[in-house]
Motif scaffolding. Structure first.
Motif, PDB file in Angstrom:
ATOM      1  N   THR A 294      17.925  10.765  11.549  1.00 12.95           N
ATOM      2  CA  THR A 294      18.072  10.048  12.611  1.00 12.95           C
ATOM      3  C   THR A 294      19.084   8.603  12.444  1.00 12.95           C
TER       4      THR A 294
ATOM      5  N   LEU B 294      15.528   0.659  12.726  1.00 13.92           N
ATOM      6  CA  LEU B 294      15.144   1.787  13.818  1.00 13.92           C
ATOM      7  C   LEU B 294      14.472   2.292  13.475  1.00 13.92           C
ATOM      8  N   LYS B 295      14.007   2.607  12.318  1.00 11.52           N
ATOM      9  CA  LYS B 295      12.500   3.358  11.408  1.00 11.52           C
ATOM     10  C   LYS B 295      11.215   2.443  12.487  1.00 11.52           C
TER      11      LYS B 295
ATOM     12  N   GLY C  11      10.510   4.204  15.482  1.00  9.31           N
ATOM     13  CA  GLY C  11      10.026   5.553  15.068  1.00  9.31           C
ATOM     14  C   GLY C  11      11.103   6.466  14.984  1.00  9.31           C
ATOM     15  N   LEU C  12      11.953   5.814  14.566  1.00 12.25           N
ATOM     16  CA  LEU C  12      13.073   6.942  14.085  1.00 12.25           C
ATOM     17  C   LEU C  12      13.050   7.216  12.821  1.00 12.25           C
ATOM     18  N   ASP C  13      13.115   8.612  12.043  1.00 12.97           N
ATOM     19  CA  ASP C  13      13.194   9.125  10.947  1.00 12.97           C
ATOM     20  C   ASP C  13      14.292   8.993  10.160  1.00 12.97           C
ATOM     21  N   ASP C  14      14.518   8.816   9.127  1.00 11.14           N
ATOM     22  CA  ASP C  14      15.466   8.353   8.259  1.00 11.14           C
ATOM     23  C   ASP C  14      16.403   8.739   8.782  1.00 11.14           C
TER      24      ASP C  14
END
Lengths: 257, 427
Positions: B389, B380-381, B384-387
């Motif tokens: 999110t 997921l990261k 582009g998702l931060d930790d």
């Protein structure tokens, strides 16, 4: 034009060195292919470029337009324009593809502007449906849980769907063809061809030449023992298709003479 | 038909090293009560409900549960601030509108209604006052509560809502709830337990008795959002008649400590009960859920699916039992408990159990306790998702199966929002 530059990269996993001094320069507008047998470090390269925590870079550098990629978290790399199409993407039960992609798009928008309200639902739907149609993915995929119970072919297609939707500057595709029949390979290749253009650079990592019949690479690199041992054009892929990886280095050395 | 018995045990501990345990035990030994003393009930009104006077007599001198009581081994009451708590004069219960013919009233009023005689017979039937100190407290001193009675073959066209509001003001507030869905009737009830935002302790003891009569259907959505100072003790039991269906969804978010007994008795041939639930805990919360699925008639189905996500130093306990009576041939009974640890300091216990007295059944139980999959986070990261999110998406996905059991989509949305809010809290 953007440039991704890998310089003398050394990578270890659990103390054993897998990549042993690899250098490669990619620019937007170019499609590169890295070919190599199993166990030569191709997937290690892909994971390292995306920042997987288990891979330790012991020497060398990776820069994107001069920015130090290795200093970035995986999400920062994504926001900088890198994308990895996974060979074995994780399943995320309970999270629909639509929800996931919308979250990813909004993560990027909010990184650029903290006050961004996120993509409008209708715009997002239109974008997703267009991309699903382009990849001949059935629309009910939008509501399916990400990779949960997907076949190998479905996973690969959804990786490419994500690439089309997120529009990265550079995409690394880690064996996007493995385990696929020829129709499925064509769809994956179509996805790469749709991205192709002056604002996109692609790195296709593969064992076989087959997918390159449908995406003609500008450059082909042969990777053996953690290094790139030869670089050339499509003729390199054809040589490997005909003669295999066995004895490649000797053949190549003779040709070079 | 001995071959027909399938008992599958799935005990998966591969990713849980410390902070997790799964085991089965039947140890019975001399128990030392966690607390001594009595509840301060000096401000009690005179008994007004059937059985109240008897329950009050029982309560005095009855010991608190102790460390060797099977149901209480994982949940200590030593920190219960007994001396700071005294009986409140009332408990606030808000009831939504019900259509004509449906009884949806405070207990005393309901017992005076034309259906009073039947309701009096049902009261105290499923949860006897002498079950433990807290049932005696609730039966003896419940200030409020409600009765829902749906007459035979009545389909209630809109969802009913009830809210029990517990104030965190140093008081003991008790409630008792009786639901009778008569033969062939069909209703959805949303039961919310809510806090008031105070910063003092409170104690809520509750009895919930539910009858789903032959051919009836009940969709019961229970949401526990009590305040963080509240100690919550509930005994909730449903009896499901022939060809009747109970769909019970249970959400636990609040309270300082809670011990809830959720029990389903499949009493009629062909009856079916689904019990789905989730909890999300943080800080120093301690939520203990004890479930019982009793198959007492042939061709009955029960399916329990509980999920817990734990943050901070919180604890969750699930202890479940499927009992299949000799008479309950051709029975399917399932139970699953999945626990997701989001903090190394959190601790989950999952204790499944089966007691099967006949051969011709299909039963299984499974329990897992695991940390968030780091490969999933990386995936997921990489998009582009931060930790935070990424974790939020994973936990929401983990719970989606349970949230999806609620038929009202607006309620689903508010539950999702509640889960996200809880994840956003510091610990």
């Amino acid at each position: 034009m953007a440039q991704l530059e890998i310089n003398n990269l050394h990578v270890s996993i659990e103390g054993s060195e897998i990549i042993k001094g690899l250098s490669l320069v990619m620019r937007t507008g170019e499609i590169h292919a890295i070919m190599g047998p199993n166990g030569t470090g191709k997937s290690t390269l892909a994971y390292t470029l995306m920042g997987h925590p288990n891979y330790e870079v012991t020497a060398g550098s990776v820069t994107l337009d001069g920015e130090d990629v290795l200093a970035m978290e995986p999400n920062e790399r994504a926001l900088a324009g890198l994308f990895l199409a996974f060979q074995y993407p994780s399943a995320v039960p309970g999270v629909s593809i639509a929800n996931f992609l919308r979250t990813a798009i909004n993560s990027k928008r909010r990184a650029l502007d903290p006050d961004d309200k996120g993509i409008a639902l209708l715009d997002f739907r239109r974008l997703l449906i267009d991309n699903m149609n382009r990849l001949k993915v059935s629309q009910d995929f939008a509501g399916r849980y990400l990779n949960d119970g997907f076949s190998g072919g479905e996973k690969k297609r959804v990786e490419v769907l994500q690439m089309l939707t997120l529009q990265p500057r550079f995409a690394i595709l880690d064996e996007p063809d493995s385990g696929l029949d020829i129709d499925a390979i064509k769809i994956v290749a179509d996805g790469v061809n749709l991205m192709r253009g002056e604002n996109f650079g692609g790195l296709i990592i593969t064992h076989y030449q087959r997918i390159l019949n449908y995406v003609t690479p500008d450059f082909v690199h042969v990777m053996l023992g953690g290094r790139i041992v030869a670089s050339g054009g499509a003729e390199l892929a054809l040589d490997l298709e005909e003669n295999g990886y066995e004895g490649f280095e000797e053949r190549w050395a003779q040709k070079a003479r | 038909m001995a071959d027909n018995k399938e008992i599958k045990e799935v005990i998966d501990l591969n990713s849980a090293n410390n902070g997790a345990s799964v085991y089965i035990s039947n140890e019975q030994a001399q128990s030392t009560p966690y607390l001594s003393g009595e509840f301060d009930v000096t401000d009690a009104l005179s008994p007004a409900l059937p059985g109240q006077a008897e329950a009050r007599a029982l309560l005095t001198g009855m010991p608190f549960p102790g460390n060797k009581d099977e149901a209480w081994r994982k949940t200590s009451l030593r920190e219960l601030p007994l001396a700071q708590l005294s009986l409140a004069s009332n408990t606030r219960v808000d009831l939504g509108n019900a259509p004509e013919g449906v009884v949806f009233l405070p207990v005393a009023e309901a017992l005076r209604s034309p259906h009073g005689k039947l309701l009096k017979e049902k009261l105290n039937r499923l949860v006897p006052a002498d079950t433990d100190k807290f049932t005696a407290l609730a039966a003896g001193y419940a200030q409020n509560g409600f009765v829902l009675y749906v007459p035979p073959n009545t389909r209630v066209p809109h969802d009913l809502t009830a809210a029990v509001r517990i104030r965190e003001n140093g008081t003991i507030q008790n409630s008792r709830i009786l639901v009778v869905v008569d033969r062939g009737a069909d209703v959805t009830l949303h039961l919310d337990l809510l806090g008031a935002g105070g910063d003092q302790p409170a104690l809520h003891a509750s009895i919930v008795e539910v009858f789903v009569e032959d051919n009836a259907r009940l969709h019961l959505v229970e949401t526990q959002q009590l305040g963080r100072g509240t100690w919550h003790f509930s005994h909730e039991k449903a009896a499901v008649g022939a060809n009747a269906l109970l769909d019970w969804v249970y959400f636990a978010f609040g309270s300082r400590l809670s011990k809830s007994f959720l029990s389903v008795a499949l009493t009629g041939k062909g009856s079916e009960a689904h019990l789905d639930g989730l909890s999300i805990t943080n800080g120093g919360q301690h939520l203990d859920l004890d479930t019982q699925q009793d198959h007492l008639a042939p061709h009955t189905i029960s399916n329990l699916n509980f999920k817990a996500a734990l943050l901070g130093k919180s604890r969750s306990v699930w202890q479940g039992m499927i009992y299949v009576d000799p008479a309950a041939v051709q029975t399917d009974g399932y139970q699953t408990s999945r626990n997701l640890l989001l903090d190394d300091r959190a601790h989950a216990d999952a204790i499944p159990g089966l007691e099967i007295k006949t051969d011709d059944v299909r039963c299984s139980h499974g329990a897992t306790i695991s940390h968030v999959d780091e490969e999933m986070i990386f995936y997921l990261k990489s998009r582009g998702l931060d930790d935070h999110t990424a974790r939020e998406l994973i936990v929401n996905g983990f719970f989606e199966e349970i949230v999806g059991k609620v038929r009202d989509e607006a309620v689903q949305e508010s539950l999702r929002a509640h889960i996200s809010r809880k994840l956003a809290q510091e610990n």
